[in-house]
Design an enzyme around this catalytic site. Sequence first.
Site, PDB file in Angstrom:
ATOM      1  N   HIS A  53      -3.642  -5.232   0.154  1.00 53.18           N
ATOM      2  CA  HIS A  53      -3.143  -4.851   1.475  1.00 53.18           C
ATOM      3  C   HIS A  53      -4.263  -4.755   2.511  1.00 53.18           C
ATOM      4  O   HIS A  53      -3.996  -4.840   3.716  1.00 53.18           O
ATOM      5  CB  HIS A  53      -2.388  -3.527   1.397  1.00 53.18           C
ATOM      6  CG  HIS A  53      -0.991  -3.656   0.882  1.00 53.18           C
ATOM      7  ND1 HIS A  53       0.087  -3.982   1.682  1.00 53.18           N
ATOM      8  CD2 HIS A  53      -0.490  -3.521  -0.371  1.00 53.18           C
ATOM      9  CE1 HIS A  53       1.192  -4.023   0.943  1.00 53.18           C
ATOM     10  NE2 HIS A  53       0.868  -3.748  -0.305  1.00 53.18           N
ATOM     11  N   ASP A  99       4.875  -5.173   1.619  1.00 54.83           N
ATOM     12  CA  ASP A  99       5.902  -4.527   0.810  1.00 54.83           C
ATOM     13  C   ASP A  99       7.192  -4.621   1.610  1.00 54.83           C
ATOM     14  O   ASP A  99       7.269  -4.113   2.746  1.00 54.83           O
ATOM     15  CB  ASP A  99       5.548  -3.068   0.545  1.00 54.83           C
ATOM     16  CG  ASP A  99       4.308  -2.919  -0.327  1.00 54.83           C
ATOM     17  OD1 ASP A  99       3.970  -3.879  -1.042  1.00 54.83           O
ATOM     18  OD2 ASP A  99       3.687  -1.843  -0.290  1.00 54.83           O
ATOM     19  N   GLU A 146       5.859  -5.228  -9.334  1.00 57.47           N
ATOM     20  CA  GLU A 146       6.463  -4.568  -8.176  1.00 57.47           C
ATOM     21  C   GLU A 146       7.464  -5.506  -7.516  1.00 57.47           C
ATOM     22  O   GLU A 146       7.076  -6.547  -6.972  1.00 57.47           O
ATOM     23  CB  GLU A 146       5.384  -4.166  -7.162  1.00 57.47           C
ATOM     24  CG  GLU A 146       4.354  -3.195  -7.733  1.00 57.47           C
ATOM     25  CD  GLU A 146       3.224  -2.885  -6.759  1.00 57.47           C
ATOM     26  OE1 GLU A 146       3.264  -3.393  -5.608  1.00 57.47           O
ATOM     27  OE2 GLU A 146       2.302  -2.152  -7.147  1.00 57.47           O
ATOM     28  N   HIS A 153       6.498  -6.165  -3.629  1.00 55.06           N
ATOM     29  CA  HIS A 153       5.168  -6.595  -3.172  1.00 55.06           C
ATOM     30  C   HIS A 153       5.031  -8.112  -3.251  1.00 55.06           C
ATOM     31  O   HIS A 153       5.173  -8.705  -4.321  1.00 55.06           O
ATOM     32  CB  HIS A 153       4.100  -5.925  -4.035  1.00 55.06           C
ATOM     33  CG  HIS A 153       2.687  -6.298  -3.670  1.00 55.06           C
ATOM     34  ND1 HIS A 153       1.767  -5.380  -3.229  1.00 55.06           N
ATOM     35  CD2 HIS A 153       2.030  -7.490  -3.696  1.00 55.06           C
ATOM     36  CE1 HIS A 153       0.606  -5.984  -3.004  1.00 55.06           C
ATOM     37  NE2 HIS A 153       0.755  -7.273  -3.283  1.00 55.06           N
TER      38      HIS A 153
END
Length: 241
Positions: free
Chosen positions: A134, A141, A210, A213
Amino acid sequence: MKPYQRIPILECGEPLLPIPMELFAVEDPHPYVKLSAPYGGKSPYSVRQGVLEGLIRAQDYLQQLHPQWRIQIFDAYRPIAVQQFMVDYTFAETVQAQGFRLNQLTPEQRQAILEQVYQFWAVPSADPKMPPPHSTGAAVDVTLVNDQGQAVDMGSPIDELSPRSYPDHFMSASTKEDSRQQNLRETFHRNRQLLRNAMIRAGFRQHPHEWWHFSQGDQMWAWLMGLESLDTMIVARYGSV
């Protein structure tokens, strides 16, 4: 070191650009801003230029199937200080959830909880060779909202530290499920696949653990692309910014 951190970075120099708030659904205020994460005046709703173009394409793909649905940006750019803040916050929350006290942890308990946290949160490394995804402006996300502006149920919340966060968690049925549970599982999996397919078509790749993500151009993206093309060396084009 995680496998993707071995991928070399050839920084392309693209700027961070603000995500047009009118195009996408967002949380306002931003969920980590509400926790007092130290953004230092930078906007969490920022990404690299190529990533923004990819998000717009992904939403176009989504709306071919579901007009008026939108991608919701939960999180995008994180300065390394914010990554550290969220790792510390998640660690403290996990300690409390497991019935421990922060100042009474044994070294073994601390290490076990850290391992849980780092399954889902990148190490807030200042090493330019292995930046948190990030912190490159290349990771987002995301989830979905429907034509009524309501969040589409994905079966687990963003940032949950559990196997339910794995993208395909709801793909396989349990022999103990009744028909209602089976229908819910199928709905959750279908919703996750809808999000995934739109993002993949736009050039993103999904974090293995995830459902929310996705990245494009960072080390994780390059590593995942390399797994798909074993005969091709792919490098990252976005480093820490």
